[in-house]
Scaffold this active site. Structure first.
Site, PDB file in Angstrom:
ATOM      1  N   ILE A 168     -52.226 -72.809  36.992  1.00 35.27           N
ATOM      2  CA  ILE A 168     -51.331 -73.913  37.365  1.00 35.27           C
ATOM      3  C   ILE A 168     -49.872 -73.522  37.106  1.00 35.27           C
ATOM      4  CG2 ILE A 168     -50.814 -76.364  37.047  1.00 35.27           C
ATOM      5  CD1 ILE A 168     -53.690 -76.696  35.956  1.00 35.27           C
ATOM      6  N   THR A 189     -54.953 -82.784  29.890  1.00 35.83           N
ATOM      7  CA  THR A 189     -56.148 -82.911  30.736  1.00 35.83           C
ATOM      8  C   THR A 189     -56.797 -84.285  30.624  1.00 35.83           C
ATOM      9  OG1 THR A 189     -58.409 -82.074  30.953  1.00 35.83           O
ATOM     10  CG2 THR A 189     -57.421 -81.841  28.811  1.00 35.83           C
ATOM     11  N   ASP A 190     -57.571 -84.655  31.645  1.00 37.88           N
ATOM     12  CA  ASP A 190     -58.330 -85.909  31.572  1.00 37.88           C
ATOM     13  C   ASP A 190     -59.512 -85.801  30.600  1.00 37.88           C
ATOM     14  OD1 ASP A 190     -59.973 -84.244  33.092  1.00 37.88           O
ATOM     15  OD2 ASP A 190     -60.225 -85.636  34.763  1.00 37.88           O
ATOM     16  N   GLU A 191     -59.865 -84.555  30.226  1.00 38.50           N
ATOM     17  CA  GLU A 191     -61.053 -84.372  29.376  1.00 38.50           C
ATOM     18  C   GLU A 191     -60.875 -84.985  27.985  1.00 38.50           C
ATOM     19  OE1 GLU A 191     -63.102 -80.709  29.431  1.00 38.50           O
ATOM     20  OE2 GLU A 191     -62.692 -80.335  31.538  1.00 38.50           O
ATOM     21  N   LYS A 244     -57.207 -79.929  23.000  1.00 36.09           N
ATOM     22  CA  LYS A 244     -56.146 -80.510  23.840  1.00 36.09           C
ATOM     23  C   LYS A 244     -55.769 -81.907  23.327  1.00 36.09           C
ATOM     24  CE  LYS A 244     -54.410 -79.147  27.116  1.00 36.09           C
ATOM     25  NZ  LYS A 244     -53.198 -78.304  27.328  1.00 36.09           N
ATOM     26  N   PRO A 270     -74.278 -70.515  40.654  1.00 35.80           N
ATOM     27  CA  PRO A 270     -74.907 -71.172  39.501  1.00 35.80           C
ATOM     28  C   PRO A 270     -74.461 -72.623  39.339  1.00 35.80           C
ATOM     29  CG  PRO A 270     -73.137 -69.730  38.773  1.00 35.80           C
ATOM     30  CD  PRO A 270     -73.191 -69.607  40.259  1.00 35.80           C
ATOM     31  N   ASP A 296     -45.258 -66.117  28.588  1.00 39.54           N
ATOM     32  CA  ASP A 296     -46.727 -66.106  28.710  1.00 39.54           C
ATOM     33  C   ASP A 296     -47.272 -64.938  27.889  1.00 39.54           C
ATOM     34  OD1 ASP A 296     -48.868 -67.256  31.135  1.00 39.54           O
ATOM     35  OD2 ASP A 296     -49.475 -65.570  29.868  1.00 39.54           O
ATOM     36  N   TYR A 339     -62.784 -77.372  23.591  1.00 36.00           N
ATOM     37  CA  TYR A 339     -61.569 -77.340  24.424  1.00 36.00           C
ATOM     38  C   TYR A 339     -60.877 -78.701  24.441  1.00 36.00           C
ATOM     39  CZ  TYR A 339     -58.800 -77.891  28.686  1.00 36.00           C
ATOM     40  OH  TYR A 339     -57.805 -78.221  29.575  1.00 36.00           O
ATOM     41  N   ALA A 393     -61.229 -81.270  22.537  1.00 33.60           N
ATOM     42  CA  ALA A 393     -60.770 -81.713  21.210  1.00 33.60           C
ATOM     43  C   ALA A 393     -59.446 -81.035  20.852  1.00 33.60           C
ATOM     44  CB  ALA A 393     -61.832 -81.403  20.159  1.00 33.60           C
TER      45      ALA A 393
HETATM   46  P1  NAD Z   1     -55.116 -70.818  32.675  1.00 39.03           P
HETATM   47  O1  NAD Z   1     -56.146 -70.481  31.660  1.00 39.03           O
HETATM   48  O2  NAD Z   1     -55.293 -70.353  34.075  1.00 39.03           O
HETATM   49  O3  NAD Z   1     -53.686 -70.259  32.207  1.00 39.03           O
HETATM   50  C1  NAD Z   1     -53.224 -70.368  30.890  1.00 39.03           C
HETATM   51  C2  NAD Z   1     -52.027 -69.434  30.730  1.00 39.03           C
HETATM   52  O4  NAD Z   1     -51.518 -69.598  29.399  1.00 39.03           O
HETATM   53  C3  NAD Z   1     -52.376 -67.962  30.905  1.00 39.03           C
HETATM   54  O5  NAD Z   1     -51.408 -67.338  31.720  1.00 39.03           O
HETATM   55  C4  NAD Z   1     -52.336 -67.399  29.492  1.00 39.03           C
HETATM   56  O6  NAD Z   1     -51.956 -66.034  29.435  1.00 39.03           O
HETATM   57  C5  NAD Z   1     -51.290 -68.296  28.848  1.00 39.03           C
HETATM   58  N1  NAD Z   1     -51.449 -68.405  27.383  1.00 39.03           N
HETATM   59  C6  NAD Z   1     -52.605 -68.613  26.707  1.00 39.03           C
HETATM   60  N2  NAD Z   1     -52.351 -68.641  25.371  1.00 39.03           N
HETATM   61  C7  NAD Z   1     -50.998 -68.481  25.231  1.00 39.03           C
HETATM   62  C8  NAD Z   1     -50.126 -68.447  24.121  1.00 39.03           C
HETATM   63  N3  NAD Z   1     -50.589 -68.596  22.857  1.00 39.03           N
HETATM   64  N4  NAD Z   1     -48.805 -68.276  24.333  1.00 39.03           N
HETATM   65  C9  NAD Z   1     -48.327 -68.119  25.602  1.00 39.03           C
HETATM   66  N5  NAD Z   1     -49.116 -68.138  26.690  1.00 39.03           N
HETATM   67  C10 NAD Z   1     -50.432 -68.318  26.510  1.00 39.03           C
HETATM   68  O7  NAD Z   1     -54.955 -72.389  32.603  1.00 39.03           O
HETATM   69  P2  NAD Z   1     -54.590 -73.426  33.749  1.00 39.03           P
HETATM   70  O8  NAD Z   1     -55.829 -73.827  34.431  1.00 39.03           O
HETATM   71  O9  NAD Z   1     -53.453 -72.896  34.525  1.00 39.03           O
HETATM   72  O10 NAD Z   1     -54.116 -74.675  32.856  1.00 39.03           O
HETATM   73  C11 NAD Z   1     -52.757 -74.806  32.472  1.00 39.03           C
HETATM   74  C12 NAD Z   1     -52.626 -76.052  31.617  1.00 39.03           C
HETATM   75  O11 NAD Z   1     -53.068 -77.181  32.345  1.00 39.03           O
HETATM   76  C13 NAD Z   1     -53.480 -76.022  30.343  1.00 39.03           C
HETATM   77  O12 NAD Z   1     -52.755 -76.621  29.319  1.00 39.03           O
HETATM   78  C14 NAD Z   1     -54.708 -76.855  30.710  1.00 39.03           C
HETATM   79  O13 NAD Z   1     -55.250 -77.460  29.552  1.00 39.03           O
HETATM   80  C15 NAD Z   1     -54.093 -77.880  31.630  1.00 39.03           C
HETATM   81  N6  NAD Z   1     -54.991 -78.442  32.648  1.00 39.03           N
HETATM   82  C16 NAD Z   1     -55.742 -77.630  33.448  1.00 39.03           C
HETATM   83  C17 NAD Z   1     -56.521 -78.190  34.467  1.00 39.03           C
HETATM   84  C18 NAD Z   1     -57.359 -77.349  35.391  1.00 39.03           C
HETATM   85  O14 NAD Z   1     -58.135 -77.910  36.174  1.00 39.03           O
HETATM   86  N7  NAD Z   1     -57.231 -76.034  35.384  1.00 39.03           N
HETATM   87  C19 NAD Z   1     -56.536 -79.583  34.630  1.00 39.03           C
HETATM   88  C20 NAD Z   1     -55.765 -80.386  33.777  1.00 39.03           C
HETATM   89  C21 NAD Z   1     -54.981 -79.797  32.807  1.00 39.03           C
HETATM   90  O1  DAU Z   2     -60.838 -82.043  34.018  1.00 36.49           O
HETATM   91  C1  DAU Z   2     -59.809 -81.125  33.834  1.00 36.49           C
HETATM   92  C2  DAU Z   2     -60.380 -79.811  33.347  1.00 36.49           C
HETATM   93  O2  DAU Z   2     -61.010 -79.195  34.465  1.00 36.49           O
HETATM   94  C3  DAU Z   2     -59.339 -78.884  32.743  1.00 36.49           C
HETATM   95  O3  DAU Z   2     -58.780 -79.476  31.603  1.00 36.49           O
HETATM   96  C4  DAU Z   2     -59.967 -77.527  32.370  1.00 36.49           C
HETATM   97  O4  DAU Z   2     -58.962 -76.647  31.900  1.00 36.49           O
HETATM   98  C5  DAU Z   2     -60.604 -76.955  33.617  1.00 36.49           C
HETATM   99  O5  DAU Z   2     -61.266 -75.742  33.285  1.00 36.49           O
HETATM  100  C6  DAU Z   2     -61.605 -77.946  34.214  1.00 36.49           C
HETATM  101  O6  DAU Z   2     -62.740 -78.118  33.329  1.00 36.49           O
HETATM  102  P1  DAU Z   2     -64.235 -78.198  33.882  1.00 36.49           P
HETATM  103  O7  DAU Z   2     -65.170 -77.827  32.792  1.00 36.49           O
HETATM  104  O8  DAU Z   2     -64.476 -79.490  34.581  1.00 36.49           O
HETATM  105  O9  DAU Z   2     -64.141 -77.047  35.017  1.00 36.49           O
HETATM  106  P2  DAU Z   2     -65.190 -75.919  35.466  1.00 36.49           P
HETATM  107  O10 DAU Z   2     -64.661 -75.331  36.721  1.00 36.49           O
HETATM  108  O11 DAU Z   2     -65.540 -74.984  34.344  1.00 36.49           O
HETATM  109  O12 DAU Z   2     -66.494 -76.766  35.807  1.00 36.49           O
HETATM  110  C7  DAU Z   2     -66.455 -77.794  36.790  1.00 36.49           C
HETATM  111  C8  DAU Z   2     -67.831 -78.428  36.817  1.00 36.49           C
HETATM  112  O13 DAU Z   2     -68.770 -77.463  37.351  1.00 36.49           O
HETATM  113  C9  DAU Z   2     -68.363 -78.794  35.431  1.00 36.49           C
HETATM  114  O14 DAU Z   2     -69.118 -79.980  35.535  1.00 36.49           O
HETATM  115  C10 DAU Z   2     -69.264 -77.631  35.063  1.00 36.49           C
HETATM  116  C11 DAU Z   2     -69.797 -77.177  36.403  1.00 36.49           C
HETATM  117  N1  DAU Z   2     -70.105 -75.719  36.515  1.00 36.49           N
HETATM  118  C12 DAU Z   2     -69.160 -74.837  36.129  1.00 36.49           C
HETATM  119  C13 DAU Z   2     -69.375 -73.476  36.209  1.00 36.49           C
HETATM  120  C14 DAU Z   2     -68.345 -72.468  35.766  1.00 36.49           C
HETATM  121  C15 DAU Z   2     -71.313 -75.315  37.057  1.00 36.49           C
HETATM  122  O15 DAU Z   2     -72.173 -76.130  37.429  1.00 36.49           O
HETATM  123  N2  DAU Z   2     -71.545 -73.955  37.142  1.00 36.49           N
HETATM  124  C16 DAU Z   2     -70.644 -73.028  36.729  1.00 36.49           C
HETATM  125  O16 DAU Z   2     -70.956 -71.795  36.816  1.00 36.49           O
END
Ligand code: NAD
Ligand code: DAU
Length: 352
Positions: free
Chosen positions: A12, A133-135, A163, A214, A32, A159, A161
């Site tokens: 993101i 996150t919504d989690e 956040k 999977p 980063d 995770y 907890a």
């Molecule tokens: P990501 O795992 O793709 O990227 C995280 C980035 O943070 C990486 O580039 C990593 O190198 C960097 N990083 C990790 N630890 C660090 C540290 N100690 N200091 C500096 N940089 C560090 O994650 P993302 O999916 O891009 O998520 C970004 C943010 O958005 C997170 O805070 C996540 O909780 C939140 N978020 C993600 C989602 C989602 O669906 N991916 C949804 C809602 C919120």
């Molecule tokens: O809701 C926001 C969150 O969404 C973010 O805060 C997290 O950073 C982000 O990783 C994401 O979490 P999820 O656990 O929902 O995402 P993930 O893509 O890992 O999984 C999405 C759904 O799919 C979840 O119900 C688990 C399921 N899943 C995931 C994987 C990797 C599968 O069924 N098979 C898989 O192999």
């Protein structure tokens, strides 16, 4: 004017940096740590842009963060940096405690020191936006209304907890020290540059590689999906007009079961890149052991953001997922680079 972004080589954060440079004439300092999830290839287009400075470092490194703040005098800090994958937090929660809790704490202290030292005009204008996150709200049953900003925090995974703890720290630094913060809680993102440990890119790439797709448990878990560029636009809007100390839910109004998401991806691939044997990619769907503590349903009520800041997503799930599948088909080099090395070790550990 300058902003400091943390985690801007991740999924993101990387999209946010690219979109910012495309739409704003303001410099970005991008800090980063380049963990396994950080990827400089994502920032390829930004590397030659003089408005972008990449710094390899940790949000918990106070000396570094304080030096960056003093040198660059940002008007805002946007904190994306985190450990973000639920399954990894189950295998090894330590890094999540370190980065998401201790790292956020150290960053808050660095930012507080910087903000205290600013002249009145800049102190008033300064913002720290924490991306969450919504989690943190836990899980919903099918008949529950979507999460609003007043839902109780009930995180269920290491995770979520961690956040939730970071959100509480950010909140406390506002109430106790007056730090001008904003927090956003977003649902599941998808789109370009998504690391293929997460469901959507994993399924696209496994499908193309003739591997199993999977699905944990019965595949009936529900997530709300938001195209990543809509998340970035919401963050820009909250940064611009959000009320200090407030939290804003961000979502796509796109509740889907995991099985439906995977079937949709298979149908798009069947159309764009049919299997040589003429069968559907859906034949590769494989039900595997469920995730421990797997949250059943997330749903986001993003009504506050619409009412107060007039934000809504531009992509539907159908339009966003099609763009996403096409992006992975068009960018095999990015995929090849990211799926080498440690990525393979993770896939072996998680799926056997
Ligand atoms: P990501 O795992 O793709 O990227 C995280 C980035 O943070 C990486 O580039 C990593 O190198 C960097 N990083 C990790 N630890 C660090 C540290 N100690 N200091 C500096 N940089 C560090 O994650 P993302 O999916 O891009 O998520 C970004 C943010 O958005 C997170 O805070 C996540 O909780 C939140 N978020 C993600 C989602 C989602 O669906 N991916 C949804 C809602 C919120
Ligand atoms: O809701 C926001 C969150 O969404 C973010 O805060 C997290 O950073 C982000 O990783 C994401 O979490 P999820 O656990 O929902 O995402 P993930 O893509 O890992 O999984 C999405 C759904 O799919 C979840 O119900 C688990 C399921 N899943 C995931 C994987 C990797 C599968 O069924 N098979 C898989 O192999």
């Amino acid at each position: 004017m300058t902003i400091l972004v943390t985690g801007g080589a991740g999924f993101i954060g990387g999209n946010f940096v690219l979109d910012w440079l495309a739409g704003q004439n303001e410099t970005i300092i991008n800090l980063d740590a380049l963990t396994y999830a950080g990827n400089l290839d994502t920032l390829h287009a930004a590397q030659t842009d003089s408005r972008h400075t990449f710094i390899h470092g940790n949000i918990g490194d106070r000396v570094l963060v304080e030096r960056l703040l003093t040198e660059h005098q940002p008007r805002a800090v946007i904190n994306f940096a985190a450990e973000s994958h639920v399954d990894r937090s189950i295998h090894g929660p330590g890094d999540f405690i370190q980065t998401n809790i201790a790292g956020t704490f150290n960053m808050l202290e660095s930012v507080r020191g910087y903000w205290n030292g600013l002249d009145a005009k800049y102190r008033t204008a300064f913002r720290l936006l924490h991306v969450s996150t919504d989690e943190v709200y836990g899980t919903l049953s099918p008949e529950d209304p979507p999460f609003t900003e007043t839902n109780r925090y009930e995180p269920n995974s290491p995770y979520s907890a961690s956040k939730a703890a970071s959100d509480h720290l950010v909140r406390a630094w506002h109430h106790t020290y007056g730090l001008p913060v904003l927090t956003t809680n977003c649902s599941n993102n998808y789109g370009p540059y998504h690391f293929p440990e997460k469901l959507i890119p994993l399924v696209i790439l496994n499908a193309l590689a003739s591997k199993p797709l999977p699905i944990y448990g019965d595949g009936q878990q529900v997530r709300d999906w938001l195209y990543v560029k809509d998340h970035c636009s919401a963050i820009r809007r909250v940064l611009e007009a959000g009320k200090l100390g407030e939290t804003y839910n961000i979502g796509g109004w796109n509740e889907k079961t995991n099985l439906d998401v995977v079937k949709t991806i298979c149908a798009i691939l069947d159309e764009l890149k049919p299997r040589a044997d003429g069968a559907s990619y859906a034949a590769q769907i494989t039900f595997v052991q469920d995730r421990p503590g797997h949250d059943r349903r997330y749903a986001i009520d993003a009504g506050k953001l619409k009412r107060e800041l007039d934000w809504k997503p531009t992509e539907t799930f159908d339009s966003g997922i099609r763009k996403t599948v096409q992006w992975y088909l068009d960018n095999p080099q990015w995929v090849d680079n990211i799926t080498s090395g440690h990525y393979r070790d993770w896939i072996r550990q998680q799926y056997g």
